[in-house]
Design a protein around this motif. Structure first.
Motif, PDB file in Angstrom:
ATOM      1  N   PHE A   1      16.902  29.084   7.649  1.00 49.28           N
ATOM      2  CA  PHE A   1      16.460  28.223   6.546  1.00 49.28           C
ATOM      3  C   PHE A   1      16.719  28.924   5.227  1.00 49.28           C
ATOM      4  CE2 PHE A   1      12.744  30.918   7.100  1.00 49.28           C
ATOM      5  CZ  PHE A   1      12.324  31.144   5.797  1.00 49.28           C
ATOM      6  N   ASP A   2      16.681  28.137   4.173  1.00 42.92           N
ATOM      7  CA  ASP A   2      16.750  28.665   2.814  1.00 42.92           C
ATOM      8  C   ASP A   2      15.962  27.720   1.918  1.00 42.92           C
ATOM      9  OD1 ASP A   2      18.101  30.701   0.941  1.00 42.92           O
ATOM     10  OD2 ASP A   2      18.533  28.784  -0.021  1.00 42.92           O
ATOM     11  N   THR A   3      15.333  28.277   0.896  1.00 40.89           N
ATOM     12  CA  THR A   3      14.594  27.439  -0.046  1.00 40.89           C
ATOM     13  C   THR A   3      15.192  27.576  -1.432  1.00 40.89           C
ATOM     14  OG1 THR A   3      13.010  29.230  -0.430  1.00 40.89           O
ATOM     15  CG2 THR A   3      12.423  27.599   1.227  1.00 40.89           C
ATOM     16  N   GLY A   4      15.090  26.527  -2.203  1.00 40.61           N
ATOM     17  CA  GLY A   4      15.620  26.543  -3.560  1.00 40.61           C
ATOM     18  C   GLY A   4      15.267  25.270  -4.287  1.00 40.61           C
ATOM     19  N   GLY A   5      15.697  25.196  -5.523  1.00 38.95           N
ATOM     20  CA  GLY A   5      15.399  24.017  -6.328  1.00 38.95           C
ATOM     21  C   GLY A   5      16.542  23.015  -6.303  1.00 38.95           C
ATOM     22  N   SER A   6      16.205  21.742  -6.272  1.00 35.37           N
ATOM     23  CA  SER A   6      17.190  20.661  -6.343  1.00 35.37           C
ATOM     24  C   SER A   6      16.641  19.552  -7.226  1.00 35.37           C
ATOM     25  CB  SER A   6      17.501  20.103  -4.949  1.00 35.37           C
ATOM     26  OG  SER A   6      18.116  21.069  -4.136  1.00 35.37           O
ATOM     27  N   THR A   7      17.541  18.719  -7.717  1.00 34.63           N
ATOM     28  CA  THR A   7      17.133  17.611  -8.580  1.00 34.63           C
ATOM     29  C   THR A   7      16.942  16.351  -7.749  1.00 34.63           C
ATOM     30  OG1 THR A   7      18.311  18.535 -10.472  1.00 34.63           O
ATOM     31  CG2 THR A   7      17.748  16.204 -10.566  1.00 34.63           C
ATOM     32  N   LEU A   8      15.718  15.837  -7.768  1.00 36.16           N
ATOM     33  CA  LEU A   8      15.371  14.616  -7.030  1.00 36.16           C
ATOM     34  C   LEU A   8      15.430  13.442  -7.988  1.00 36.16           C
ATOM     35  CD1 LEU A   8      14.154  13.079  -4.580  1.00 36.16           C
ATOM     36  CD2 LEU A   8      11.896  13.741  -5.450  1.00 36.16           C
ATOM     37  N   SER A   9      16.124  12.381  -7.582  1.00 38.42           N
ATOM     38  CA  SER A   9      16.202  11.170  -8.412  1.00 38.42           C
ATOM     39  C   SER A   9      16.314   9.963  -7.489  1.00 38.42           C
ATOM     40  CB  SER A   9      17.397  11.235  -9.368  1.00 38.42           C
ATOM     41  OG  SER A   9      18.602  11.388  -8.640  1.00 38.42           O
ATOM     42  N   GLY A  10      16.247   8.795  -8.067  1.00 40.78           N
ATOM     43  CA  GLY A  10      16.319   7.569  -7.288  1.00 40.78           C
ATOM     44  C   GLY A  10      16.029   6.374  -8.164  1.00 40.78           C
TER      45      GLY A  10
ATOM     46  N   ARG B   1      13.092  18.367 -10.843  1.00 39.73           N
ATOM     47  CA  ARG B   1      13.482  19.521 -10.040  1.00 39.73           C
ATOM     48  C   ARG B   1      12.348  19.823  -9.061  1.00 39.73           C
ATOM     49  NH1 ARG B   1      17.235  23.766 -10.367  1.00 39.73           N
ATOM     50  NH2 ARG B   1      16.501  25.736  -9.475  1.00 39.73           N
ATOM     51  N   VAL B   2      12.665  19.868  -7.776  1.00 36.95           N
ATOM     52  CA  VAL B   2      11.652  20.071  -6.734  1.00 36.95           C
ATOM     53  C   VAL B   2      12.096  21.204  -5.811  1.00 36.95           C
ATOM     54  CG1 VAL B   2      10.821  17.697  -6.776  1.00 36.95           C
ATOM     55  CG2 VAL B   2      12.699  18.321  -5.239  1.00 36.95           C
ATOM     56  N   GLU B   3      11.131  21.743  -5.068  1.00 34.04           N
ATOM     57  CA  GLU B   3      11.407  22.793  -4.092  1.00 34.04           C
ATOM     58  C   GLU B   3      11.875  22.150  -2.791  1.00 34.04           C
ATOM     59  OE1 GLU B   3      11.598  26.894  -3.605  1.00 34.04           O
ATOM     60  OE2 GLU B   3      10.681  25.917  -5.312  1.00 34.04           O
ATOM     61  N   VAL B   4      13.032  22.580  -2.311  1.00 32.72           N
ATOM     62  CA  VAL B   4      13.643  21.997  -1.123  1.00 32.72           C
ATOM     63  C   VAL B   4      13.882  23.098  -0.096  1.00 32.72           C
ATOM     64  CG1 VAL B   4      15.707  20.865  -0.221  1.00 32.72           C
ATOM     65  CG2 VAL B   4      14.730  20.121  -2.382  1.00 32.72           C
ATOM     66  N   ALA B   5      13.607  22.802   1.167  1.00 30.53           N
ATOM     67  CA  ALA B   5      13.925  23.718   2.257  1.00 30.53           C
ATOM     68  C   ALA B   5      15.090  23.141   3.048  1.00 30.53           C
ATOM     69  CB  ALA B   5      12.713  23.920   3.162  1.00 30.53           C
ATOM     70  N   SER B   6      16.195  23.880   3.080  1.00 36.62           N
ATOM     71  CA  SER B   6      17.337  23.507   3.930  1.00 36.62           C
ATOM     72  C   SER B   6      17.142  24.228   5.251  1.00 36.62           C
ATOM     73  CB  SER B   6      18.646  23.937   3.266  1.00 36.62           C
ATOM     74  OG  SER B   6      18.794  23.320   1.999  1.00 36.62           O
ATOM     75  N   VAL B   7      17.073  23.480   6.357  1.00 35.38           N
ATOM     76  CA  VAL B   7      16.614  24.065   7.624  1.00 35.38           C
ATOM     77  C   VAL B   7      17.582  23.766   8.756  1.00 35.38           C
ATOM     78  CG1 VAL B   7      14.214  23.884   6.896  1.00 35.38           C
ATOM     79  CG2 VAL B   7      15.225  22.025   8.230  1.00 35.38           C
ATOM     80  N   GLY B   8      17.536  24.643   9.785  1.00 34.31           N
ATOM     81  CA  GLY B   8      18.350  24.473  10.974  1.00 34.31           C
ATOM     82  C   GLY B   8      17.768  23.441  11.925  1.00 34.31           C
ATOM     83  N   GLU B   9      18.510  23.163  12.976  1.00 35.72           N
ATOM     84  CA  GLU B   9      18.169  22.053  13.880  1.00 35.72           C
ATOM     85  C   GLU B   9      16.826  22.233  14.572  1.00 35.72           C
ATOM     86  OE1 GLU B   9      20.151  19.795  17.801  1.00 35.72           O
ATOM     87  OE2 GLU B   9      21.330  21.200  16.571  1.00 35.72           O
ATOM     88  N   ASP B  10      16.466  23.472  14.928  1.00 32.42           N
ATOM     89  CA  ASP B  10      15.228  23.705  15.678  1.00 32.42           C
ATOM     90  C   ASP B  10      14.007  23.913  14.785  1.00 32.42           C
ATOM     91  OD1 ASP B  10      16.532  23.506  18.043  1.00 32.42           O
ATOM     92  OD2 ASP B  10      16.554  25.651  18.503  1.00 32.42           O
ATOM     93  N   PHE B  11      14.154  23.726  13.498  1.00 32.07           N
ATOM     94  CA  PHE B  11      13.091  24.127  12.572  1.00 32.07           C
ATOM     95  C   PHE B  11      11.742  23.482  12.904  1.00 32.07           C
ATOM     96  CE2 PHE B  11      10.614  23.476   8.702  1.00 32.07           C
ATOM     97  CZ  PHE B  11      10.487  24.775   8.257  1.00 32.07           C
TER      98      PHE B  11
END
Length: 810
Positions: free
Chosen positions: A97-106, A113-123
């Motif tokens: 996994f890795d954590t970081g900031g990304s821009t959320l919009s819609g 800007r929010v905290e996002v966790a990019s995670v593997g399949e078994d997370f």
């Protein structure tokens, strides 16, 4: 039980007849127990209470490590993580996994800007928590170029979607790319905490969804990730560590270009999260236990004084047939009333203290789990109350047992009992001084360490610099587009009124020392098995002058350092000393493990900065122009005399004009970031100093009370001395000599204990010896002065005793 209840009722009436004694005793105990409850709540959250995950003790943290230097941490590459996932049988589930900031919009949503966790399949299998709504990403969504899926946190679902259960039919934009919402996690789930700057994660998405990670999907040398795993049934942490390290050693032999000296560490997740705070928390808990002991000594003194006053009562009860068991029950009943009253009030103070402490806790503590008065803390407080009840009941027992009606008829003073009581009180005063000295020496060493740390030059000027973090979505900005966009924004920021200078740096300045990359020096080839690394940052022209980093040799970056010009780098002094010792660094060439490796010429040498922490010496670091090393995330550094909020509004307005879909992280000053880097030490120092001063205050009151009571008991003796020609100053010296003698014994014992404590503190000190002479001289001198003052006041009153009045009282 009926007899004990009767004793309780009698004890309650007796305590009500002595309101001053009762209030003083209960408050002293409440203060000590309350402080213990608060600090034990911190220790419970860090070490004792399981993380709020199913079978949390089976979850481990996994990260890369240098096989020759266990203190040198590194990331895992995605291929390495996949090998660990498939081949380590001690893991039932494994996820990078890795954590970081990304821009959320819609739709109908301002970019944020929010905290996002990019995670593997078994997370989510590792976490063991099912979604509140929907599902977690499927296997098809965990491959590059697969469908885009995102899972929302409970707070994001409530705050951004109003708790709408139809959210699973909606989509949102993350860094300009559309993601389908497939699930919502339960309230309170914010795993993983490790690495999350804000303390909680707003969104989870597959690693394969991130453009930057997709670009490094098969690159074994891109050590970018941390990992978590769940142990298989019957597996142990030690067994998993051994198996994982054996696999990494095999990979190092198989891939020497990328994995040489690569190893791995496996520890329990809770242990990993609390590794930097465990020792200080236990130290602070020890400090408040000492504080409680000092409060108990004070209470013991009050009880002994009260027991002497009650000798007649005890003697009459004995003469009327009361046995020792009856006296013990009575004293324990009264002690229980005092202890549990103090415990109840202490629990209330502890709950308030815990709420107040939560606002001051550094991020390193908050990332583990919430600090609260839980069941363990309640049990601890109850145990303290029981122990104090026994102390309160047994402290005056010796005096009560020695009381006899015949002795009281012969002498209203009970001389023998008085002498024994005074010996015990002397022991208690010496104990108070010794315990207070231990606390003060510990606080003194930490304060001296903080003073040294406060004058450390970080290597840059943090004052007046506002920091704004942002990142460019890879779906809209390719590598070649990143630096031009940042430069357009930088040009606008530099033109703003009130801005003295501006630049951008990736990943930042106070950010754990930047990135770590492999290093080759063509003029000095390395032997097989040897691995060279360097810290790395990409930046714009003007960054060194904006940050106040001093140029030692050569030149800084300029606008002429473009993607088409010769590749250049600037190194720090630590880099030059390690890799070019005694040689000229300017003009040499280096190759770093970034993108397509190519030789880069060293064109400048700058002063060192302490980026990891002020108490850690600078490490080799290399800087490159962002135009030649594109990086998606950057921190804008704006030096201005304007308020940070004003600067941030102006910069964000310029960003919106360039790209309305981008956002920046909440404003922070570089000075505040620097303060956060030493927040753990500041927190420890402030708390320990507060407890130490409270201990000195309690000890001073105890000594004052003892000497005042001693003078009252010796009123006749002092009156006779004055009648026989003694001068008032002689009486003052006599009384003070007695107090200072007790203090000297306590100081001697305390210095020995403080010396032993200083060895425990060694790892928490900076540039201060554990046996710092100034501290070990100044603290005893301070305590000696406090004792002298506490004894001088009653001694001065004793010197004014009228001999006639003292003798007529007999």
């Amino acid at each position: 039980m009926a007899s004990f209840l009767q004793d309780l009722r009698y004890g309650l009436r007796a305590l009500r007849r002595s309101p001053g004694f009762t209030v003083a005793t209960v408050l002293a105990l409440a203060f000590g127990i309350g402080a213990n409850t608060t600090l034990f709540s911190v220790v419970s959250a860090l070490l004792l209470r399981p993380l709020p995950l199913p079978q949390a003790e089976r979850i481990v943290s996994v990260w890369g490590q240098d096989s020759t230097d266990p203190n040198q941490s590194a990331g895992l590459s995605r291929p390495d993580a996949e090998d660990l996932r498939q081949h380590v049988k001690s893991f039932s589930a494994f996820a990078a996994f890795d954590t970081g900031g990304s821009t959320l919009s819609g739709p109908d949503m301002d970019p944020e800007r929010v905290e996002v966790a990019s995670v593997g399949e078994d997370f989510f299998r590792v976490a063991g928590v099912e979604p509140l709504l929907g599902r977690v990403p499927s296997a098809e969504e965990h491959v590059p170029n697969g469908p885009r899926a995102v899972v929302l946190s409970y707070s994001t679902w409530m705050n951004r979607f109003g708790g709408d259960r139809g959210v699973l039919e909606r989509s949102l934009e993350l860094d300009g790319e559309r993601f389908a919402v497939v699930g919502v996690m339960p309230e309170g789930f914010d795993f993983p905490r490790e690495g999350a700057r804000s303390g909680f994660v707003a969104l989870w998405l597959p690693l394969a969804s991130d453009t930057f990670f997709r670009a490094n999907w098969e690159v074994r040398g891109a050590h970018l990730y941390s990992a978590v795993a769940r142990l298989a049934p019957g597996a142990t942490v030690e067994g998993a560590r051994t198996e994982a390290q054996a696999l990494m050693a095999s990979l190092a032999r198989q891939y020497p270009e990328t994995n040489v000296r690569s190893s791995v560490s496996v520890v329990g997740l809770q242990e990993r999260l609390s590794e930097t705070t465990r020792r200080p928390a236990l130290l602070l808990l020890g400090a408040v236990v000492l504080l409680l002991l000092i409060a108990c000594v004070n209470v013991a003194q009050l009880l002994l004084a009260r027991a002497l006053v009650r000798q007649q009562e005890f003697a009459v009860r004995t003469a009327l047939g009361a046995g020792r068991g009856s006296l013990v029950k009575q004293l324990l009943a009264e002690g229980s009333l005092l202890a549990f009253s103090g415990g109840a009030l202490g629990l209330l103070l502890g709950a308030w203290g815990t709420d107040a402490l939560n606002a001051m806790l550094p991020q390193s503590v908050r990332q583990v789990q919430a600090v609260r008065v839980d069941g363990l803390a309640l049990a601890y407080t109850f145990g303290l109350a029981v122990a104090v009840a026994l102390l309160c009941g047994l402290a005056p027992l010796g005096t009560a047992m020695k009381a006899s009606l015949g002795g009281l008829l012969q002498s209203t003073r009970g001389t023998s009992v008085g002498r024994a009581a005074m010996r015990w009180r002397a022991v208690l005063v010496s104990t108070q001084v010794a315990l207070a000295l231990v606390l003060l020496v510990g606080a003194g060493l930490l304060v001296r360490s903080a003073q040294r740390l406060a004058v450390v030059d970080p290597g840059y000027r943090a004052q007046g610099v506002t920091v704004l973090r942002m990142n460019l979505p890879g779906v809209r900005y390719q590598g070649k587009d990143m630096a031009p966009f940042y430069n357009r924004l930088l040009e606008r920021v530099r033109a703003l009124a009130g801005v003295e200078s501006a630049a951008y740096v990736a990943p930042g300045v106070v950010s754990g020392g930047g990135l770590s990359l492999t290093l080759d020096i063509p003029e000095r080839p390395t032997s097989p098995g040897e691995k060279q690394v360097t810290g790395f940052r990409a930046m714009s022209d003007g960054a060194f002058s904006t940050l106040g980093i001093r140029l030692k040799q050569g030149r800084e970056f300029t606008a002429q350092d473009t993607a088409e010009s010769a590749a250049v780098v600037v190194v720090n002094e630590a880099f030059a000393k390690r890799y070019f010792p005694g040689e000229e660094a300017i003009g040499r060439h280096v190759i770093i493990g970034y993108d397509a490796p190519k030789p880069r010429q060293v064109v400048g040498v700058v002063s060192d900065i302490r980026a990891r922490a002020l108490d850690r010496s600078a490490e080799p670091e290399l800087y490159a122009p962002m135009t030649q090393t594109p990086w998606p995330a950057a921190s804008f550094m704006v030096r201005s005399a304007l308020p940070p909020e004003t600067v941030a509004r102006a910069v964000k307005a310029e960003l919106k004009q360039l790209d309305s879909q981008l956002s920046m992280a909440p404003t922070e000053t570089l000075e505040r970031s620097l303060e956060k880097s030493v927040a753990d030490r500041s927190f420890q120092r402030v708390l320990l100093l507060a407890f130490s001063l409270a201990a000195v205050a309690l000890a001073s009151l105890g000594i004052y009370g003892l000497m005042a009571y001693s003078v009252a008991q010796r009123r006749r003796e002092l009156g006779i001395r004055l009648a026989l020609g003694a001068m008032p100053d002689d009486v003052v010296r006599l009384v003070m000599r007695q107090a200072l003698r007790m203090c000297a014994v306590g100081l001697g014992i305390g210095l020995v204990l403080a010396y032993l404590l200083s060895r425990v503190l060694e790892g928490l000190l900076y540039d201060v010896s554990a046996t710092d002479p100034m501290t070990f001289v100044a603290v005893p001198a301070l305590l000696l002065a406090v004792v002298a003052l506490a004894s001088w006041l009653p001694a001065r009153r004793a010197s004014k005793v009228s001999p006639g009045i003292a003798l007529s009282a007999e």
